[in-house]
Motif scaffolding. Structure first.
Motif, PDB file in Angstrom:
ATOM      1  N   ILE A  61       1.156 -18.429 -66.374  1.00  0.00           N
ATOM      2  CA  ILE A  61       2.578 -18.740 -66.549  1.00  0.00           C
ATOM      3  C   ILE A  61       2.747 -20.255 -66.728  1.00  0.00           C
ATOM      4  O   ILE A  61       3.480 -20.717 -67.606  1.00  0.00           O
ATOM      5  N   GLY A  84       1.803 -21.771 -70.082  1.00  0.00           N
ATOM      6  CA  GLY A  84       2.580 -21.343 -71.234  1.00  0.00           C
ATOM      7  C   GLY A  84       1.933 -20.192 -71.999  1.00  0.00           C
ATOM      8  O   GLY A  84       2.460 -19.744 -73.012  1.00  0.00           O
ATOM      9  N   ARG A 139       4.721 -15.487 -70.705  1.00  0.00           N
ATOM     10  CA  ARG A 139       6.115 -15.708 -70.328  1.00  0.00           C
ATOM     11  C   ARG A 139       6.453 -14.763 -69.177  1.00  0.00           C
ATOM     12  O   ARG A 139       6.340 -13.554 -69.315  1.00  0.00           O
ATOM     13  N   HIS A 172       9.087 -21.873 -70.159  1.00  0.00           N
ATOM     14  CA  HIS A 172       7.990 -21.438 -71.032  1.00  0.00           C
ATOM     15  C   HIS A 172       7.776 -22.436 -72.172  1.00  0.00           C
ATOM     16  O   HIS A 172       6.631 -22.765 -72.527  1.00  0.00           O
TER      17      HIS A 172
END
Lengths: 240, 240
Positions: free
Chosen positions: A15, A18, A21, B26
């Protein structure tokens, strides 16, 4: 009376880098709001034992309920169960009830219940199992901390199985008004409105739609009559 | 040498209630990974001054960079700038440079620079402005904390304008191998693989695809040659 509070702890390098998500937080937030439990904080930490232990202890002390997501699979980077046990200073090992669930499942599917899969039966002493109707390997609850899988389908199924066990409060009701005026134009009357209705929470979320500036004003509260009466006030303030 | 570290702080009741799905985290995670900055923690807190101040102070002390999202608009629930000033024990008021930006913008659009909009020019003493090419109202940087808007288009634009000002490390390189075997079957050899390559981080992310169980093994590290050689080892371990 104020509602019970909650925090979510998402565990996983994927997470923070990146790569993935997170969708579990948004799902849980909606479910808790419907149940009258106020989510107050979310944290995401990496697959790092001191970080996980510190976050579990801080959140467990601060809120009624804590929910974790991720790190309870069979691989070397799945360290959540051991960290939660450490946070509660509790012994952890493969437990017979969890092992029996896995043994039955793998016997049926013809796959081997090897040492790696047995790691998923590591449950802290005194914890209650959380059912996993998707892939069997259970979550668990210790103290006020609910430890669940990161895979969204499993996380959602586990949430469904624990929701009836939680003590909720008055569900937070929400109504909104779309105002086609710039947020800066409505801010002053909206601030006065919020002061006139101190038991309600008033949020303002701007949008821009084909060059039109506007805002969705969202009013939240637990008492339907109070909320309805506030919306009459709000509509008079910003007629369509 | 290890990379600079970072934390993200998302501010807003609308995320915690499940009304809005946060997408800024994100986005930032991917940008920082590309820049060689390791995101280590994310927190989401509500529009509550003590919670915001405590989170800013904790994250600012623990990481090289902190990035915040949300709560810098013109309405009563936009309290981030004042909370960040409080976290740094710094005076805050409408500042001439920020006011000038807003005055020029609103003069051009024929809208009024009223008291509510002027709140967006409240900048702590000593902070540097962060450009907002979308809707002008600036973010700011104070100490190691970068304060940015919650609206995703504005947040992304602000990130683009600050990225060149950050000192990155070696970008984290990532390679992955799709293994069509149950995660529990590959866990033991994968654990041994991770031990053989201690400078790399090895993650295992299971999938289920039309009844086929498998896992994506993701290997991350900063040295391309080390990573390449590890992937040869990994492919030999799990031939297609």
């Amino acid at each position: 009376m104020s509602n019970p509070t909650a925090a979510m702890l998402v565990i996983g390098d994927e997470i923070l880098s990146g790569r993935t998500r997170d969708s579990n937080t948004h799902f849980l937030a909606g479910q808790l709001t419907d149940a009258g439990i106020d989510m107050k904080e979310v944290r995401v930490v990496s697959d790092d034992a001191p970080a996980i232990i510190a976050a579990v202890q801080a959140l467990s002390a601060a809120y009624t309920y804590v929910f974790t997501s991720g790190g309870i699979g069979p691989t070397h980077d799945d360290i959540t169960a051991d960290c939660v046990a450490a946070a509660f200073d509790t012994h952890i090992d493969v437990r017979d009830d969890a092992r029996a669930l896995l043994a039955a499942f793998y016997a049926n599917t013809g796959r081997e219940l090897n040492d790696a899969r047995l790691r998923m039966a590591r449950i802290p002493d005194g914890a209650a199992l959380i059912e996993n109707p998707v892939s069997v390997a259970p979550g668990f609850k210790i103290g006020n901390v609910h430890v669940m899988a990161g895979v969204p389908s499993v996380f959602c199924a586990m949430v469904a199985s624990i929701l009836p066990t939680l003590t909720g409060g008055a569900p937070l009701l929400s109504q909104s008004l779309r105002v086609v005026r710039g947020e800066g134009d409505i801010a002053a009357p909206l601030g006065a409105f919020a002061k006139r209705h101190p038991t309600l929470s008033v949020g303002c979320y701007p949008f821009q739609d084909n060059g039109i500036y506007g805002a969705n004003v969202v009013v939240r509260g637990q008492d339907r009559a109070v909320l309805d009466s506030a919306m009459v006030d709000l509509s008079a303030l910003f007629p369509a």
